[in-house]
Design a protein around this motif. Structure first.
Motif, short mmCIF file in Angstrom:
data_model
loop_
_atom_site.label_atom_id
_atom_site.label_comp_id
_atom_site.label_asym_id
_atom_site.label_seq_id
_atom_site.Cartn_x
_atom_site.Cartn_y
_atom_site.Cartn_z
N LEU A 271 0.85 -1.18 0.00
CA LEU A 271 0.00 0.00 0.00
C LEU A 271 0.89 1.24 0.00
O LEU A 271 2.10 1.16 0.19
CB LEU A 271 -0.91 -0.02 1.24
N GLU A 272 0.28 2.39 -0.22
CA GLU A 272 1.06 3.62 -0.38
C GLU A 272 1.94 3.94 0.83
O GLU A 272 3.03 4.47 0.69
CB GLU A 272 0.10 4.81 -0.62
N LYS A 277 -1.47 -5.21 2.08
CA LYS A 277 -2.82 -5.73 2.14
C LYS A 277 -2.75 -7.22 2.40
O LYS A 277 -2.03 -7.94 1.71
CB LYS A 277 -3.54 -5.45 0.82
#
Length: 347
Positions: A271-272, A277
């Protein structure tokens, strides 16, 4: 070197003397050599793998791949008596009655062909897929995984000539989840005692599962690497591991990947904010120089084949010049290469 040159496949070619291709594993596992590459300084140390404890700190998260290699090669005959080899790649249905497979001789085994395995089971070639892959089906009453455990052979890489190695030496000591046709080889260096030493120091151990496919052996055959179609592999990130990664990042500690399979898994699930995830996914990520890593801070890996996607991945992580220099030194210092070879720690 101009950045555009790093997109050329030939930039990842090198000459390796055949005698440096390891044909059998070192005993004990953690006695293999370890090259430590400090990527910011470009410096190199020569150690033994068991010394890796000195380079990891309390609170670091060591993530390994707990996939287990299945004995995926079966032998049999055609109705005419000609010998046949089936190399199962992945099941196509939940019951594991239909599988993607490579068959030999491929040109003579088309849809509708019957194969009579040496163990007495009849297999049907159902259809043809791209890249020489076939779909084969087993009788409904057959437990294919049990069949493989009893009659299957270890699918050793093509560059290993010695085919009678004990099956357990092509498995990591933490192998648990069946599904790979090749071992996550960076994990082969670990022993139970070494893992205990790491835990005692305060290093946190965690496992994801990524089932290694045959594509890991396939070279890049295009001139420009950006035109290469990357193979896909199934993975699972447990929720607990996703939480551990988030905690590790929040505390400023390192996520250390055991092997390129873990890198592909974690960066595919990234994820950023650098967390990941959790859950199942498909890794089809092609990592080459210019890639921005979000999760992995340090990498344990083996020495990889010329022109391979794995070599491109480590060049992206360590820096192209660092890797070219490291491989030149490894050859000069007689390191052992590929699956049963020595290891590199990239910090």
């Amino acid at each position: 070197m101009a950045i555009l040159d790093l997109y050329k496949t030939e930039s990842y070619d090198y000459f390796l003397p055949e005698e440096l291709i390891a044909q059998s594993p070192i005993e004990p596992r953690d006695a293999s050599r370890l090259m430590v590459l400090h990527r910011d300084e470009g410096t190199i140390e020569h150690r033994r793998f068991r010394d890796i404890v000195e380079y990891l700190s309390p609170g670091d998260l060591l993530v390994a791949n707990d996939t287990r290699v299945i004995p995926a090669r079966l032998r049999g005959k055609k109705g005419s008596g000609g010998e046949v080899e089936i190399f199962l790649l992945a099941p196509l249905d939940e019951e594991s009655k239909k599988w993607k497979a490579l068959v030999r001789p491929g040109r003579r085994l088309r849809a509708g062909q019957l194969i009579f395995l040496d163990c007495g089971i009849r297999v049907v070639v159902e259809s043809d897929l791209p890249e020489g892959i076939r779909v084969v089906s087993f009788p409904d009453e057959i437990d294919v995984r049990a069949l493989l455990e009893e009659f299957g052979e270890v699918p050793l890489p093509p560059y290993i000539r010695k085919k009678d190695l004990p099956f357990e030496r092509y498995q990591t000591v933490f192998a648990k989840n069946d599904g790979s046709v090749a071992a996550p080889t960076a994990g082969l260096h670990f022993t139970e005692a070494l893992m205990a030493s790491l835990s005692q120091k305060g290093v946190i151990l965690a496992w994801i599962t990524l089932h290694v496919g045959l594509g890991t052996f396939r070279p890049v055959n295009v001139t420009d690497i950006k035109e290469h179609t990357m193979h896909s592999e199934r993975y699972v990130v447990p929720s607990q591991v996703a939480e551990q990664i988030a905690k590790t990042k929040s505390k400023g500690r390192r996520v250390v990947a055991v092997g390129t399979t873990v890198v592909r898994c974690l960066e595919s699930a990234a994820l950023e904010n650098g967390s990941v995830k959790y859950g199942p996914g498909i890794a089809s990520l092609f990592i080459y120089p210019g890639f921005q890593f979000r999760v992995v801070d340090a990498l344990i890996t083996n020495f990889h084949l010329p022109k391979s996607t794995l070599l491109m991945l480590v060049a992206a992580f360590a820096g192209y010049e660092n890797i070219i220099k490291a491989y030149q030194i490894a050859i000069k210092e007689q390191y052992r290469f590929f699956s049963f070879g020595d290891a590199m720690l990239i910090l």
